[in-house]
Motif scaffolding. Structure first.
Motif, short mmCIF file in Angstrom:
data_model
loop_
_atom_site.label_atom_id
_atom_site.label_comp_id
_atom_site.label_asym_id
_atom_site.label_seq_id
_atom_site.Cartn_x
_atom_site.Cartn_y
_atom_site.Cartn_z
N ILE A 8 -15.82 20.82 -33.81
CA ILE A 8 -17.21 21.05 -33.39
C ILE A 8 -17.99 21.83 -34.44
O ILE A 8 -19.10 21.42 -34.83
N ASP A 9 -17.44 22.92 -34.91
CA ASP A 9 -18.15 23.74 -35.90
C ASP A 9 -18.45 22.96 -37.17
O ASP A 9 -19.53 23.08 -37.76
N SER A 10 -17.49 22.13 -37.61
CA SER A 10 -17.67 21.39 -38.86
C SER A 10 -18.76 20.33 -38.72
O SER A 10 -19.60 20.17 -39.61
N LEU A 11 -18.76 19.60 -37.61
CA LEU A 11 -19.76 18.56 -37.43
C LEU A 11 -21.15 19.15 -37.25
O LEU A 11 -22.14 18.62 -37.77
N ASN A 12 -21.25 20.25 -36.53
CA ASN A 12 -22.54 20.92 -36.40
C ASN A 12 -23.02 21.43 -37.75
O ASN A 12 -24.22 21.36 -38.07
N ARG A 13 -22.11 21.93 -38.55
CA ARG A 13 -22.46 22.43 -39.89
C ARG A 13 -23.04 21.31 -40.76
O ARG A 13 -24.04 21.50 -41.45
N LEU A 14 -22.45 20.12 -40.69
CA LEU A 14 -22.93 18.99 -41.47
C LEU A 14 -24.28 18.48 -40.95
O LEU A 14 -25.16 18.09 -41.73
N ALA A 15 -24.43 18.47 -39.64
CA ALA A 15 -25.71 18.05 -39.06
C ALA A 15 -26.83 18.99 -39.48
O ALA A 15 -27.93 18.56 -39.84
N GLU A 16 -26.53 20.27 -39.47
CA GLU A 16 -27.54 21.25 -39.88
C GLU A 16 -27.85 21.18 -41.37
O GLU A 16 -28.94 21.55 -41.81
N ALA A 17 -26.88 20.68 -42.15
CA ALA A 17 -27.09 20.54 -43.60
C ALA A 17 -27.93 19.32 -43.95
O ALA A 17 -28.30 19.15 -45.12
N GLY A 18 -28.22 18.48 -42.96
CA GLY A 18 -29.12 17.36 -43.23
C GLY A 18 -28.57 15.97 -43.01
O GLY A 18 -29.27 14.99 -43.26
N ALA A 19 -27.32 15.85 -42.52
CA ALA A 19 -26.77 14.53 -42.24
C ALA A 19 -27.53 13.85 -41.10
O ALA A 19 -27.83 14.48 -40.09
N THR A 20 -27.82 12.59 -41.26
CA THR A 20 -28.50 11.82 -40.21
C THR A 20 -27.59 11.61 -39.02
O THR A 20 -28.03 11.67 -37.86
#
Length: 270
Positions: free
Chosen positions: A169-181
């Protein structure tokens, strides 16, 4: 699919773009005929770091541009530029560094972008930091082009983690917040395990999600590598993932066109 069509064991799959282009296009066409809405370029190992041991690093741009053209011949509507890991690790596991990674991904992203991909997929990343570096290269060189970033998780006693210890969860949220569509998971686990992973991620990750499991676990036989799941089981496991709100689903290792055909038929009502 490439091994079954002449790729030498241990060679770079990307070499086929230059030496056997008709084979690559035919494989893409088989997936389109099976019902795939998009195909990924044959560039998983298309960054110069990964190409160098095969003597192909100087051909990085040509390999990636050609791959887009070959995919476009089979799937004119939607081609995804595929970006896999470098194969290197940061200290203390390895000797990689973020700057070297960024330069390598820049070269690959620039070539894919110039060739006109419709989207990017940064995939099979086991270190969220490497995924972030690749994502940063895409955002810098191809602004406005959608980018999916997926990590590869295994199921451990405490839940789903990458081999580098990155939690789901933390990793995917981190990537989403970094700009991943779109963010998600691919490889390593089978469709049943991916269904469980999706059930955890869909309500807790802030963003759209995609999931691409393997066709089970591989084993080596006289006929080659075989996976232990059937296309029917694969499709049955992914239907609840789609119904649960996934933005996209697909297949990773072992998922030949039969798997996509079964999934497409089940989802679209046969």
């Amino acid at each position: 699919m490439l091994l079954a069509n002449g790729l030498a064991q241990g060679d770079a799959p990307e070499r086929m773009n230059l030496e056997r282009p008709e084979v690559v296009t035919d494989i893409h066409a088989q997936y389109v005929a099976a019902g795939a809405d998009a195909v990924q370029t044959n560039t998983f190992g298309g960054n110069p770091i990964r190409l160098k041991p095969f003597g192909l690093d100087e051909h990085c741009a040509q390999i990636n541009r050609t791959a887009v053209d070959l995919a476009r011949r089979a799937a004119p509507s939607f081609v995804i530029g595929d970006i896999g890991p470098t194969g290197e690790y940061l200290p203390p596991v390895g000797t990689a560094n973020l700057e070297r990674w960024y330069e390598a991904f820049q070269r690959q992203v620039r070539a894919l972008s110039e060739a006109g991909v419709d989207a990017f997929h940064v995939e099979t990343m086991s270190d969220v930091r490497e995924a972030e570096v690749a994502l940063r290269a895409v955002l810098a060189l191809a602004p406005g082009v959608p980018v999916l970033v997926s990590l590869t998780f295994d199921r451990w006693q405490r839940g789903f983690f990458t081999i580098m210890g990155d939690p789901l969860i933390d990793s995917l949220n981190r990537l989403a917040e970094a700009g991943a569509t779109v963010v998600g998971a691919n490889c390593t686990i089978n469709s049943g395990e991916m269904q469980d992973l999706a059930a955890e991620a869909l309500p807790r990750v802030r963003g759209r999600l995609a999931f691409q499991p393997n066709a089970g676990r591989p084993s080596v036989t006289r006929e080659g590598v075989r996976y232990d799941q059937s296309p029917e089981e694969f499709a049955a496991d992914l239907l609840p993932v789609i119904e649960g709100g996934a933005a996209a689903v697909g297949g990773c290792c072992g998922t030949d066109p039969r798997f996509i055909a079964n999934l497409a038929d089940e989802w679209r009502g046969g």
